[in-house]
Design a protein around this motif. Sequence first.
Motif, mmCIF file in Angstrom:
data_model
loop_
_atom_site.group_PDB
_atom_site.id
_atom_site.type_symbol
_atom_site.label_atom_id
_atom_site.label_comp_id
_atom_site.label_asym_id
_atom_site.label_seq_id
_atom_site.Cartn_x
_atom_site.Cartn_y
_atom_site.Cartn_z
ATOM 1 N N THR A 3 7.914 -1.696 12.953
ATOM 2 C CA THR A 3 8.133 -2.288 11.640
ATOM 3 C C THR A 3 9.613 -2.614 11.497
ATOM 4 O O THR A 3 10.461 -2.134 12.270
ATOM 5 N N GLU A 4 9.948 -3.405 10.502
ATOM 6 C CA GLU A 4 11.352 -3.739 10.292
ATOM 7 C C GLU A 4 12.171 -2.482 10.010
ATOM 8 O O GLU A 4 13.314 -2.352 10.487
ATOM 9 N N GLU A 5 11.589 -1.561 9.279
ATOM 10 C CA GLU A 5 12.294 -0.313 8.983
ATOM 11 C C GLU A 5 12.547 0.483 10.260
ATOM 12 O O GLU A 5 13.635 1.044 10.451
ATOM 13 N N GLN A 6 11.557 0.551 11.149
ATOM 14 C CA GLN A 6 11.740 1.257 12.414
ATOM 15 C C GLN A 6 12.817 0.589 13.261
ATOM 16 O O GLN A 6 13.650 1.275 13.885
ATOM 17 N N LYS A 7 12.822 -0.710 13.285
ATOM 18 C CA LYS A 7 13.837 -1.420 14.071
ATOM 19 C C LYS A 7 15.233 -1.146 13.536
ATOM 20 O O LYS A 7 16.169 -0.863 14.307
ATOM 21 N N GLN A 8 15.393 -1.225 12.218
ATOM 22 C CA GLN A 8 16.712 -1.017 11.621
ATOM 23 C C GLN A 8 17.189 0.426 11.817
ATOM 24 O O GLN A 8 18.383 0.680 11.977
ATOM 25 N N GLN A 9 16.275 1.364 11.809
ATOM 26 C CA GLN A 9 16.642 2.772 11.923
ATOM 27 C C GLN A 9 16.933 3.184 13.364
ATOM 28 O O GLN A 9 17.899 3.917 13.621
ATOM 29 N N LEU A 10 16.128 2.713 14.327
ATOM 30 C CA LEU A 10 16.174 3.255 15.674
ATOM 31 C C LEU A 10 16.945 2.404 16.674
ATOM 32 O O LEU A 10 17.606 2.949 17.571
ATOM 33 N N LEU A 11 16.874 1.087 16.566
ATOM 34 C CA LEU A 11 17.491 0.242 17.588
ATOM 35 C C LEU A 11 19.007 0.383 17.656
ATOM 36 O O LEU A 11 19.567 0.433 18.763
ATOM 37 N N PRO A 12 19.721 0.453 16.524
ATOM 38 C CA PRO A 12 21.184 0.600 16.641
ATOM 39 C C PRO A 12 21.599 1.874 17.366
ATOM 40 O O PRO A 12 22.582 1.880 18.116
ATOM 41 N N THR A 13 20.866 2.966 17.171
ATOM 42 C CA THR A 13 21.236 4.219 17.839
ATOM 43 C C THR A 13 20.952 4.159 19.341
ATOM 44 O O THR A 13 21.654 4.792 20.131
ATOM 45 N N ASP A 48 5.217 7.838 9.081
ATOM 46 C CA ASP A 48 5.547 6.457 9.417
ATOM 47 C C ASP A 48 6.113 6.299 10.819
ATOM 48 O O ASP A 48 6.487 5.186 11.208
ATOM 49 N N ASN A 49 6.188 7.385 11.590
ATOM 50 C CA ASN A 49 6.710 7.298 12.950
ATOM 51 C C ASN A 49 5.632 6.924 13.965
ATOM 52 O O ASN A 49 5.699 7.287 15.128
ATOM 53 N N VAL A 50 4.616 6.209 13.513
ATOM 54 C CA VAL A 50 3.614 5.636 14.418
ATOM 55 C C VAL A 50 4.076 4.241 14.793
ATOM 56 O O VAL A 50 4.467 3.445 13.933
ATOM 57 N N LEU A 51 4.040 3.927 16.089
ATOM 58 C CA LEU A 51 4.448 2.607 16.558
ATOM 59 C C LEU A 51 3.206 1.776 16.871
ATOM 60 O O LEU A 51 2.365 2.187 17.676
ATOM 61 N N GLY A 52 3.057 0.654 16.189
ATOM 62 C CA GLY A 52 1.947 -0.251 16.471
ATOM 63 C C GLY A 52 0.661 0.064 15.745
ATOM 64 O O GLY A 52 -0.370 -0.559 16.012
ATOM 65 N N GLY A 53 0.688 1.038 14.838
ATOM 66 C CA GLY A 53 -0.503 1.344 14.055
ATOM 67 C C GLY A 53 -1.271 2.536 14.587
ATOM 68 O O GLY A 53 -1.298 2.800 15.794
ATOM 69 N N VAL A 54 -1.908 3.264 13.670
ATOM 70 C CA VAL A 54 -2.700 4.440 14.038
ATOM 71 C C VAL A 54 -3.868 4.022 14.928
ATOM 72 O O VAL A 54 -4.542 3.010 14.685
ATOM 73 N N ASN A 55 -4.099 4.800 15.976
ATOM 74 C CA ASN A 55 -5.185 4.595 16.946
ATOM 75 C C ASN A 55 -5.026 3.320 17.776
ATOM 76 O O ASN A 55 -5.980 2.879 18.417
ATOM 77 N N ASN A 56 -3.817 2.757 17.782
ATOM 78 C CA ASN A 56 -3.543 1.586 18.616
ATOM 79 C C ASN A 56 -2.578 1.930 19.743
ATOM 80 O O ASN A 56 -1.990 1.056 20.363
#
Length: 416
Positions: free
Chosen positions: A108-118, A226-234
């Motif tokens: 998600t955009e939030e995940q990208k903003q939070q994790l990619l810079p680090t 919200d720390n699921v990447l790509g959706g639950v069960n995907n």
Amino acid sequence: MDLTYPPEAEAFRTEIRAWLVEKLPDGWFDDGFEMTADERKAFNEQWTQKLFEGGWICATWPEEYGGKGLSLIQSVVLSEEFSRAKAPMRADFFGDTLVGPTILQYGTEEQKQQLLPTILKGETRWCQGFSEPDSGSDLASLKCAAVLDGDEWVITGQKVWTTQAQFADYCFLLARTDPDVKKQAGISYLLVPMQQDGVEVRGIVQPDGTDEFNEVFFDGARCPKDNVLGGVNNGWTVANSTLGFERGMSATTGHRRFEEEYKLLLAAATENGALADPVVRQGLMRFYSKIQILRINGLRNLTGSLKGSRDAGLVALGATNKMFWSEMHKEAMELALTIYGAHSLLSTVGPEGGWPGTLRSDGRDAYPVSPMVSAFFFSRSETIWGGTSQIQRNIVGEKVLGLPREPKPAAPQPAG
């Protein structure tokens, strides 16, 4: 197959070469260049910052996430020039190469903003939580479970062969989130903080005394909902993308370290007389021929990607590439032991400057064997990580050749 790069790509190549000449230590390109342990340590400490300032870390990422937004041909040229210079591209392999691109694709955009810079700045370290004691090649049978408790996932289970888990801040983890559906359909891809109660890391000590691999036990560990990447069960779909990043080798640079090894083996066989053995000569020529196949197939892949081609030949090529080079290298390192013979037992065997793949290493303690024998040991693992050769053959047979699926073993029948 087009062997001509466009003018703009060659201009970019000139820019990269100039930057490398300016930033690498004096004498780096000279024959026989060596650094002391202190010089190596200082270089490792400074190089990542230089790469970051130059914008070369994760340079293929979009500009809005800190990259340069390089095109495919630019990224190939970048890899070629760093490979030619034997200059480190940095990095936290798990962050830069595996989970970072996966977050770009599925986050998600939030995940990208939070994790990619680090990841980009090297502020977080990652490990991969896929394999389990009874779920290695058959990864979809994994049992590590995650149950939703309010706004958090509660994780219970075990992972094994988890590289660098003892240093990681996060684990990209596959967990079963729905036990009542088809096994591939009930898996989620979670981004789990490692530094918490409920996570225990135990090193797996190898015969050489190192413990880079680990067992990781999750006993009520938690991560945000919200720390699921790509959706639950995907998670199965997302994980296959990650494994695709791991299995790939750069289209036009993957053959280079093998070419260096071939030259070293040829020189050693010539010097000690092993070249007189027809079996050794045949082995060297087989290695050389396969290197050229790898090089040409890399160019075929690049041309097909640039043209957006998805013909059956290129699909088959992608499926067989990892199996091809890993088995080629395993065979070549067995040949190396034949060429060096009993001298292989000496920790000093091989060229003084090291061995391809171990040259200008990242400063970790070396195995208590020669770099050549260390490369031999590592070649055994190359046919396993990123998908074993046995599983790769099943994929090629079923997905490329259209053969029937491998039969499952019959279920045990009750006595009587």
